[in-house]
Design an enzyme around this catalytic site. Structure first.
Site, mmCIF file in Angstrom:
data_model
loop_
_atom_site.group_PDB
_atom_site.id
_atom_site.type_symbol
_atom_site.label_atom_id
_atom_site.label_comp_id
_atom_site.label_asym_id
_atom_site.label_seq_id
_atom_site.Cartn_x
_atom_site.Cartn_y
_atom_site.Cartn_z
ATOM 1 N N PHE A 1 40.466 35.287 45.362
ATOM 2 C CA PHE A 1 40.867 35.101 46.480
ATOM 3 C C PHE A 1 40.007 35.812 47.596
ATOM 4 C CE2 PHE A 1 43.099 37.173 50.061
ATOM 5 C CZ PHE A 1 43.701 36.219 50.708
ATOM 6 N N GLY B 1 41.797 44.382 45.864
ATOM 7 C CA GLY B 1 41.460 43.469 44.891
ATOM 8 C C GLY B 1 42.387 43.252 43.742
ATOM 9 N N LEU B 2 41.967 42.842 42.505
ATOM 10 C CA LEU B 2 42.792 42.354 41.611
ATOM 11 C C LEU B 2 43.681 41.342 41.986
ATOM 12 C CD1 LEU B 2 44.123 45.463 39.955
ATOM 13 C CD2 LEU B 2 42.362 44.177 39.250
ATOM 14 N N CYS B 3 42.938 40.272 42.820
ATOM 15 C CA CYS B 3 43.776 38.977 43.044
ATOM 16 C C CYS B 3 42.705 37.753 42.844
ATOM 17 C CB CYS B 3 44.454 39.126 44.350
ATOM 18 S SG CYS B 3 43.378 39.574 45.684
ATOM 19 N N GLY B 4 42.164 37.652 41.831
ATOM 20 C CA GLY B 4 41.578 36.689 41.490
ATOM 21 C C GLY B 4 40.165 36.332 42.163
#
Lengths: 134, 292
Positions: free
Chosen positions: B94, B89-92
């Protein structure tokens, strides 16, 4: 009449070669064939062997390919390969390493498919070992 | 009113968060470069393959007994949806964008009364979909593309799809992934992979050229089609990897900026309350002195 044709050698990872050449030799499944400009349109599968690029009547570059497809039109020759190795890289040691890896693959192979694939890899590696000596 | 010590603690914690996010941004930026290069390098092969196949298919599609991978099974009952997401995760937005698009597609198909099977590539998609469509998921790959996307992984996915198709477990396959446009924009795309849609221009443009086939056109097609499937999957995985890094970079950039703003606000508050306290103490001293 054009005296060169455009050769494109492409592997899944990148475009290896894209230039005008005089003649190219392609290892088709049904036999090695030479491609000159104005060649009849052809689609062929490839077997392991050398793609040889000719310039001024002599071999300029050679690539070992493990298999793939070639599309020939009068002006172009597109070779899609699974893997292409420039001849300089292809040494006996490299071939031996490939063979060892392919054999390991066969040992691990579970299904029929995998076994077939590993057998193909072994055949390619053995072929490499053969030609690399020269 | 939080005490001075509380404020100080919060400022330090936001500062370390900022350090982390800005480091992640930098990592994503360098990974993006690599992923983008890989995606671009793979393009020529896919394009040429598509053209070659177009030439071949233009001639073969109309004929009876064409290869099912090209012509379809003649039915439209069972759909396979290949959902491609990232593992982390941690990709907005996406992952959630892709998952949302997949849900829309799945719901559409279900409403039309089709049977839906799902193949997940990437951990996040599997985690999100397994709650709702547990029984529809046929398989999930969750450890692909750890470092870089390699062709052999795409091949594994493709051969699984081929096997499912050959054994008659679905009729139509669609991939959902994010196409990389720029670091800021990723376009969630649906792409039908089986039966292979022949590009109209390729089929029409070369109809008059007669090719020699070695060995035969059917044999070449038989080899070319599974190969093409692997290439399309590979390309989608590469595009996805580039998109993921792009999205992560953007997300981490804005997180860094937000952290910076928060630090400014907190520092302001901290200074104000420090000033207020000094003033208060002074007043206390002065009024104490006056009382004497």
């Amino acid at each position: 009449m054009a005296d060169t044709l455009k050769l494109e050698l492409v592997s899944p990872e990148r475009l290896l070669l894209s230039e005008q050449v005089e003649m190219v030799l392609v290892p088709g499944t049904e036999g090695v064939f030479g491609v000159l400009p104005q060649h009849a349109p052809t689609l062929s599968t490839l077997k392991p062997g050398f793609v040889e690029v000719y310039e001024a009547g002599a071999v300029k570059e050679r690539f070992f390919v493990t298999g793939g497809f070639a599309e020939v039109t009068p002006q172009t020759c597109t070779v899609l390969v699974d893997e292409a190795i420039p001849q300089a890289t292809l040494t006996a040691a490299y071939a031996a390493e490939r063979l060892a890896r392919a054999k390991a693959l066969l040992d691990q192979a579970g299904g029929e498919d995998e076994r077939k694939k590993a057998a193909g890899a072994i055949a390619a590696a053995e072929f490499m070992a053969q030609i690399s000596v020269g | 009113m939080p005490s001075l010590k509380d404020l100080r603690v919060r400022i330090t914690s936001v500062q370390s968060t900022k350090k982390i996010t800005s480091a992640m941004k930098m990592v994503a930026a360098s990974k993006l470069r690599r992923a983008q290069d890989a995606a671009e390098a793979a393009r020529p092969y896919a394009e040429r393959m598509e053209r070659m196949l177009g030439n071949l298919a233009g001639g073969a599609a109309g004929r009876a007994g064409a290869v099912p991978m090209l012509a379809g099974t003649g039915k439209d009952d069972v759909h396979l949806v290949v959902v491609m997401t990232a593992n982390r995760g941690l990709c907005g937005g996406f992952n959630s964008n892709i998952i949302r698009a997949s849900r829309v597609l799945i719901r559409e198909l279900l409403e039309k009364g089709k049977t839906v099977k799902i193949l997940c590539v990437g951990r996040k998609g599997h985690e999100a979909l397994r709650r709702e469509y547990k029984d529809n998921i046929v398989n999930a790959f969750s450890d692909f593309g750890r470092k870089v996307v390699v062709f052999s992984e795409a091949n594994v996915v493709a051969s699984m799809i081929t096997e499912l198709f050959v054994t008659g477990q679905f009729d139509v396959a669609t991939m959902v992934y994010a196409r990389f446009k720029s670091a800021m924009t990723q376009v969630v795309t649906r792409q039908q992979i089986i039966p292979f849609p022949v590009p109209a221009s390729a089929a029409a443009g070369n109809a008059d050229v007669v090719y020699d086939y070695e060995p035969s056109d059917q044999e070449i097609l038989g080899e070319l089609l599974p190969r093409n499937l692997a290439i399309q999957v590979f390309r989608a995985m590469l595009e996805n990897a580039a998109s993921e890094q792009g999205a992560k970079m953007t997300a981490m950039d804005s997180a860094t900026r937000n952290a910076g703003e928060m630090i400014n606000a907190l520092t302001m508050k901290y200074n104000r309350s420090r000033q207020a306290m000094i003033t208060k103490e002074l007043i206390e001293i002065i009024s104490g002195a006056e009382a004497l």
